[in-house]
Structure formats: structure tokens, C-alpha cells
Design a protein around this motif. Structure first.
Motif, PDB file in Angstrom:
ATOM      1  N   ALA A 144       0.827  -1.217   0.000  1.00 37.18           N
ATOM      2  CA  ALA A 144       0.000   0.000   0.000  1.00 37.18           C
ATOM      3  C   ALA A 144       0.852   1.253   0.000  1.00 37.18           C
ATOM      4  N   PHE A 145       2.030   1.150   0.600  1.00 36.82           N
ATOM      5  CA  PHE A 145       2.868   2.328   0.772  1.00 36.82           C
ATOM      6  C   PHE A 145       3.566   2.718  -0.531  1.00 36.82           C
ATOM      7  N   GLY A 146       4.061   3.956  -0.553  1.00 37.94           N
ATOM      8  CA  GLY A 146       4.824   4.451  -1.681  1.00 37.94           C
ATOM      9  C   GLY A 146       6.305   4.303  -1.435  1.00 37.94           C
ATOM     10  N   PRO A 147       7.139   5.004  -2.183  1.00 35.90           N
ATOM     11  CA  PRO A 147       8.588   4.969  -1.979  1.00 35.90           C
ATOM     12  C   PRO A 147       8.956   5.542  -0.616  1.00 35.90           C
ATOM     13  N   PRO A 148      10.176   5.286  -0.130  1.00 35.70           N
ATOM     14  CA  PRO A 148      10.580   5.756   1.192  1.00 35.70           C
ATOM     15  C   PRO A 148      10.374   7.254   1.416  1.00 35.70           C
ATOM     16  N   ASP A 149      10.525   8.045   0.364  1.00 33.19           N
ATOM     17  CA  ASP A 149      10.335   9.490   0.493  1.00 33.19           C
ATOM     18  C   ASP A 149       8.966   9.920  -0.020  1.00 33.19           C
ATOM     19  N   GLY A 150       8.037   8.971  -0.081  1.00 31.46           N
ATOM     20  CA  GLY A 150       6.727   9.251  -0.666  1.00 31.46           C
ATOM     21  C   GLY A 150       5.940  10.325   0.057  1.00 31.46           C
ATOM     22  N   GLY A 151       6.088  10.421   1.379  1.00 31.92           N
ATOM     23  CA  GLY A 151       5.326  11.410   2.127  1.00 31.92           C
ATOM     24  C   GLY A 151       5.912  12.806   2.088  1.00 31.92           C
ATOM     25  N   ALA A 152       7.083  12.938   1.484  1.00 32.89           N
ATOM     26  CA  ALA A 152       7.792  14.226   1.518  1.00 32.89           C
ATOM     27  C   ALA A 152       7.081  15.326   0.745  1.00 32.89           C
ATOM     28  N   LYS A 153       6.239  14.957  -0.196  1.00 27.80           N
ATOM     29  CA  LYS A 153       5.570  15.957  -1.031  1.00 27.80           C
ATOM     30  C   LYS A 153       4.169  16.306  -0.531  1.00 27.80           C
ATOM     31  N   PHE A 154       3.707  15.617   0.502  1.00 32.88           N
ATOM     32  CA  PHE A 154       2.355  15.887   1.004  1.00 32.88           C
ATOM     33  C   PHE A 154       2.349  17.180   1.808  1.00 32.88           C
ATOM     34  N   LYS A 155       1.421  18.081   1.488  1.00 33.75           N
ATOM     35  CA  LYS A 155       1.410  19.412   2.100  1.00 33.75           C
ATOM     36  C   LYS A 155       0.285  19.620   3.116  1.00 33.75           C
ATOM     37  N   GLY A 156      -0.584  18.650   3.256  1.00 34.92           N
ATOM     38  CA  GLY A 156      -1.671  18.799   4.213  1.00 34.92           C
ATOM     39  C   GLY A 156      -1.257  18.382   5.614  1.00 34.92           C
ATOM     40  N   PRO A 157      -2.145  18.522   6.598  1.00 36.74           N
ATOM     41  CA  PRO A 157      -1.856  18.093   7.968  1.00 36.74           C
ATOM     42  C   PRO A 157      -2.002  16.584   8.132  1.00 36.74           C
ATOM     43  N   VAL A 158      -1.213  16.005   9.004  1.00 43.77           N
ATOM     44  CA  VAL A 158      -1.261  14.571   9.308  1.00 43.77           C
ATOM     45  C   VAL A 158      -1.379  14.397  10.817  1.00 43.77           C
ATOM     46  N   HIS A 159      -2.450  13.753  11.257  1.00 42.26           N
ATOM     47  CA  HIS A 159      -2.651  13.492  12.681  1.00 42.26           C
ATOM     48  C   HIS A 159      -2.727  11.991  12.901  1.00 42.26           C
ATOM     49  N   MET A 160      -1.823  11.460  13.733  1.00 45.67           N
ATOM     50  CA  MET A 160      -1.824  10.046  14.065  1.00 45.67           C
ATOM     51  C   MET A 160      -2.368   9.861  15.473  1.00 45.67           C
TER      52      MET A 160
END
Length: 402
Positions: free
Chosen positions: A318-334
């Protein structure tokens, strides 16, 4: 800012909090959404499961240290070009009640449940994410992932893979954003002729992806592969950890072959679908003594859903490349339970580095926050302090304009 959010947990304790003092009248429509995808899946080397004896042997095979690893188990690829029938429900808050109704929360449930996880029928105002989000003024779309609820039950080996399900989530997102989610779907509501026109023409301006467990993996995978297709993520039952943990272990689920466990309830689930055998298995995986009501364990048992063997095998796809989240500009809450057994081997305190998550995984994100929900297991929406967690997530989104 994000580090402050992580500390809010100290204020929650075990206090039961309501996201809104009153319940929200619902304008909802049940849909059968046709979702067509064209992608590539993996052919895996793994035993078949057609009985309880097979299910136990599959668990033993999956957890034996000399068994083939993920890479060694890949024996080919499969083209998946198929249209799935996805059962979902779109709900809007009362007309004129909020300026946030143009923000859609697109929720994806995890393994062992269907969309009813987000909207318990017991003490709705105290547990339901749908109820809390509507009361906050958001619109909400819940759906049954393939293999669960009223959605299609495809092949458990070749089709029920996480990259396939991620593409389904992407297509649902596209349909919602285009305003065609209802128009392309079959209206299953009993009073379909009286469906609120706002539902028929609903087109959100922004979409927040909300996941639980496997659903969070799919939501995170979405932004890693397609960073512009989400405006924000709430990943519950999920955490980027920086310590070596045991990880997800199928041996703790107590699996049986679904159709043999309950031939009536799971008559539509064929080879390769497994389900938890007893309420005690459900409790171990999802709930922590002291922070759940017995009625909610009974509810979790009643709505339990099978898991396909390929879902475990394909977890990382399901995941992308290791740096896949680097381009996401929205907020992330875990958001994760303090005593999440599957993710943190029962204790999530001290298992993450917020600064590392912000700078190395989501460096472009508008904000990143972590909430460790006190005394809670993996099944956050079924625990006593559920709405306290919702409140923190909503406040987190508000800080980012959502």
C-alpha cells in the motif's frame, strides 16, 4: 505546534468527552458505488485456506521464522482490471448548520470490521465518529472495503491486496471530488425518491482521509503515492515508530476459516477468508480492560468481518517509496491507543520521535501531530474515551483551516 498537540493527551485521562452536546440530524444516502481500477498485483506463494485446519496451518506457516519472507514469496504479477461494487453511505450535517459541510471526511475502516466500526449502534453520541463529525459540521462518507460488509467479496489470494484497495480508495476520492459519487451510484436508501438534493449534488471543496488500522495504511499509502489527492489525514490505530517492535502477528488474531466459523454469516466468503474465532480474540486485538464496556465487545463480535490472507501478505504494497510522504502538504494526525497490542506490543509510550516524523517523513506537511490515547487498545472508536480523541483530531484540523 505539533509537539504541543502530542502533549494534549495528558489532559484527556479517561474522561469521556463529547464532540458536541447534541446529536446531529442526519441527511444520509446509502450507495452502491461502481469502482473500476486497472492496476498490477502480486502473485504470492502461500498455502490455501479452506478449513479451520488450514487456517491454523496458514498461521503457523506465516509465523515460522524459516518460512519465505515477503520478497521470496513473490512469484509473479497479476493484472487487475475490474469493476467492484462498493457499498457506502454519504451523510451531510443539517442544512445551514455549518460552514464545514464542504469538507468531506472519507473514512476507511481496518481489518476485522466493516463501515459500522465508524458508527456504533450502541450509545451513538458517545462512540460514533460519524455522529461526532456531523455534529462538528463535516460531511462524512463511510464505505465497506472489498471483502467486507455489503461490498464485493473477490478472490482472497490475488485480488484482496492492499495496493488494489489503495487504488479503490483513490477512485472513491476522485468520484467524491468531482461531485459524481451519488450520480454514478445505485441509490439503496429506502426513501430514494426523497433523497435530499444536497446529497445528490454534493461536491466537497476539500477531502480529509480518515483511517483506522489497515484503513490508515491505505490512507497513508494514498498520500505517499498521490500526494495532491488529499487535503489532510487522520490516521488512527497507526504510528510511525522508531523502536524495534514485534509488529503485526497473525498468531494473535485467533483465526478460523470464516465459512466454517459461521456458515450463515460468512456464506459469501470463499477460500482464503479468515475470521477471529471468539470474543476473547477480538478483545485481545482491539480492546483494553478498563476502557471498554462489555456491550461494545459484544457489538464488535457481532459486526466482526473476515480478513483475506493476501491482506497480510501484501501489507507493505500500500505504501509508496521511502520518500513518498515528503511531497504531502496537508496536515497529518496520528492517533493510537496507549495499549495498542498489535502496533506497539501493548505499550505505545516512547515508541516514536515526533521531530523525526515531521522532518524526515512529512517535511512539507502543514502540521504533524501524535495523540497517544490513554489506556486504550487498538479499537479506538469502541473505547470509552472515543469522543475525547475525536475532539483532539478536530481541533488539530481546525488549526490547519479544515
Amino acid at each position: 505546534m505539533a509537539s504541543v498537540l502530542a502533549c494534549i493527551v495528558a489532559l484527556l485521562c479517561f474522561k469521556r468527552s463529547k464532540a458536541s452536546p447534541t446529536a446531529s440530524p442526519r441527511a444520509c444516502v446509502e450507495l452502491e458505488v461502481p469502482v473500476s481500477i486497472d492496476t498490477t498485483a502480486i502473485k504470492w506463494l502461500q498455502p490455501r485456506v479452506d478449513s479451520n485446519i488450514d487456517a491454523v496451518d496458514w498461521v503457523a506457516n506465516a509465523t515460522t521464522w524459516t518460512s519465505p519472507n515477503m520478497t521470496e514469496s513473490m512469484i509473479g504479477t497479476i493484472t487487475v482490471k475490474q469493476t467492484f461494487k462498493i457499498n457506502g453511505q454519504l451523510c451531510l450535517p443539517p442544512k445551514g448548520s455549518s460552514k464545514r459541510s464542504d469538507i468531506l471526511h472519507l473514512t476507511t475502516h481496518g481489518g476485522g470490521f466493516d463501515k459500522r466500526y465508524w458508527d456504533p449502534e450502541i450509545k451513538t453520541k458517545e462512540y460514533s465518529y460519524v455522529e461526532a463529525a456531523l455534529a462538528e459540521g463535516y460531511s462524512v462518507f463511510t464505505y465497506d472495503r472489498i471483502g467486507t460488509g455489503k461490498s464485493d467479496k473477490p478472490d482472497a489470494y490475488d485480488i484482496m491486496q492492499l495496493n488494489v484497495q489503495r487504488e479503490i480508495l483513490r477512485k472513491l476520492t476522485s468520484l467524491a471530488r468531482s461531485g459524481r459519487l451519488v450520480s454514478v451510484s445505485k441509490n439503496l436508501s429506502r426513501s430514494s425518491s426523497q433523497t435530499d438534493s444536497r446529497l445528490t449534488n454534493y461536491k466537497p471543496s476539500r477531502i480529509v482521509h480518515v483511517g483506522h488500522s489497515l484503513g490508515s495504511i491505505l490512507s497513508i499509502g494514498l498520500i505517499q503515492n498521490y500526494p495532491t489527492e488529499s487535503d489532510g489525514v487522520i490516521a488512527t490505530g497507526f504510528l510511525h515508530t522508531n523502536v524495534q517492535l514485534g509488529g503485526l502477528n497473525v498468531a494473535t488474531w485467533g483465526f478460523e476459516f470464516a465459512r466454517e466459523n459461521n456458515p450463515v454469516l460468512f456464506r459469501d466468503h470463499g477460500s482464503g477468508y479468515c475470521v477471529q474465532a471468539t470474543p476473547s480474540n477480538v478483545q485481545l486485538q482491539f480492546l483494553k480492560k478498563g476502557t471498554f464496556e462489555p456491550a461494545l465487545l459484544d457489538y464488535a463480535w457481532r459486526i466482526r468481518q473476515p480478513v483475506a490472507v493476501a491482506e497480510f501478505k501484501s501489507l507493505l504494497t500500500a505504501f509508496g517509496p521511502p520518500d513518498g510522504g515528503a511531497k504531502f502538504k496537508g496536515p497529518v494526525h496520528m492517533v493510537i491507543g496507549e495499549n495498542d497490542y498489535g502496533n506497539c506490543a501493548g505499550d505505545c509510550k516512547g515508541t516514536y520521535d515526533l521531530d523525526m516524523i515531521r522532518t524526515q517523513i512529512y517535511p512539507a506537511a502543514k502540521d504533524v501531530g501524535v495523540l497517544i490515547q490513554p489506556g486504550t487498545g487498538h479499537g479506538l472508536a469502541l473505547s470509552k474515551n472515543a469522543t475525547a480523541g475525536y475532539r483532539v483530531s478536530f481541533d488539530f484540523l481546525h488549526k490547519s483551516g479544515l
